[in-house]
Design an enzyme around this catalytic site. Structure first.
Site, PDB file in Angstrom:
ATOM      1  N   HIS A  63      -0.905 -10.782  -1.150  1.00  0.00           N
ATOM      2  CA  HIS A  63      -0.147 -10.612  -2.209  1.00  0.00           C
ATOM      3  C   HIS A  63      -0.969  -9.396  -3.091  1.00  0.00           C
ATOM      4  CE1 HIS A  63       2.551 -13.637  -0.795  1.00  0.00           C
ATOM      5  NE2 HIS A  63       3.414 -13.342  -1.421  1.00  0.00           N
ATOM      6  N   HIS A 102       3.960  -4.650   3.782  1.00  0.00           N
ATOM      7  CA  HIS A 102       3.933  -5.351   4.681  1.00  0.00           C
ATOM      8  C   HIS A 102       3.555  -6.400   5.204  1.00  0.00           C
ATOM      9  CE1 HIS A 102       4.231  -0.983   6.729  1.00  0.00           C
ATOM     10  NE2 HIS A 102       3.351  -1.370   5.885  1.00  0.00           N
ATOM     11  N   HIS A 156       5.226   0.246  -0.630  1.00  0.00           N
ATOM     12  CA  HIS A 156       6.118   0.035   0.229  1.00  0.00           C
ATOM     13  C   HIS A 156       4.803  -1.756   0.528  1.00  0.00           C
ATOM     14  CE1 HIS A 156       3.935   2.562   3.019  1.00  0.00           C
ATOM     15  NE2 HIS A 156       3.750   1.280   4.173  1.00  0.00           N
ATOM     16  N   HIS A 216       0.684  -1.636   0.176  1.00  0.00           N
ATOM     17  CA  HIS A 216      -0.287  -0.074  -0.002  1.00  0.00           C
ATOM     18  C   HIS A 216       1.124   1.013   0.125  1.00  0.00           C
ATOM     19  CE1 HIS A 216       0.195   1.063   4.322  1.00  0.00           C
ATOM     20  NE2 HIS A 216       0.749   0.531   4.374  1.00  0.00           N
ATOM     21  N   GLU A 257      -0.089  -4.010  11.998  1.00  0.00           N
ATOM     22  CA  GLU A 257       0.703  -3.565  10.729  1.00  0.00           C
ATOM     23  C   GLU A 257       1.988  -3.708  10.523  1.00  0.00           C
ATOM     24  OE1 GLU A 257      -0.826   0.172   7.154  1.00  0.00           O
ATOM     25  OE2 GLU A 257       0.797   1.311   8.572  1.00  0.00           O
ATOM     26  N   CYS A 268       5.639   6.784   4.874  1.00  0.00           N
ATOM     27  CA  CYS A 268       4.936   5.985   4.016  1.00  0.00           C
ATOM     28  C   CYS A 268       4.053   5.696   2.935  1.00  0.00           C
ATOM     29  CB  CYS A 268       3.869   5.771   5.160  1.00  0.00           C
ATOM     30  SG  CYS A 268       4.685   4.868   6.807  1.00  0.00           S
TER      31      CYS A 268
END
Length: 145
Positions: free
Chosen positions: A75, A31, A29, A16, A136, A25
């Site tokens: 994914h 998580h 990137h 996201h 997260e 952020c």
């Protein structure tokens, strides 16, 4: 009638970006998200039944979470539909990439609320969703409500 809350945790990988974030952020990137869903309701007193003593079967809750959450997000890349990169990402989507456009900035708080809204119609009375908690990172969580 006795009530309790039963919960189950699943994990999935998703990318996201937070487009207006003051720090890193705002970059693309990903998580390893962990999601816990709590379901509240009466403890079954139905004698000799599979669900006796339970709010619901953990396996049934896992199956619901895998279908409605894991399989939808794992994914993938979640993107705010009004992100200024959305047009390019729609091209990626047309080429088979799993881009999940949402009408909100994909923060942990908004993702928790979104998951709650996806699951709410799937949980039948007398049960109800008590909470959705999203990790997260291993040290950063958001819970809704």
């Amino acid at each position: 009638m006795r009530t309790a809350t039963a919960s189950r945790i699943i994990e999935f990988d998703m990318g996201h970006r937070v487009p207006y974030h003051k720090s890193k952020c705002r970059n693309l990137h990903g998580h390893r998200y962990k999601v816990e869903v709590g379901v509240r309701g009466p403890i079954s007193a139905k004698a000799n039944a599979s669900e006796e003593g339970m709010v619901l079967d953990f396996g049934d809750l896992k199956q619901l979470l895998m279908v409605e959450i894991h399989d939808r997000f794992d994914h993938g890349f979640m993107m705010y539909a009004k992100d200024h990169f959305a047009l390019e990402f729609r091209t990626f989507q047309k080429q088979g990439q799993r881009i999940i456009f949402v009408p909100f900035i994909p923060t942990a708080e908004n993702i928790a609320q979104h998951i709650f809204s996806l699951l709410k119609p799937k949980i039948k009375k007398p049960l109800e969703i008590a909470f959705v908690k999203v990790w997260e990172t291993p040290n950063a969580t958001a819970t809704y409500p």
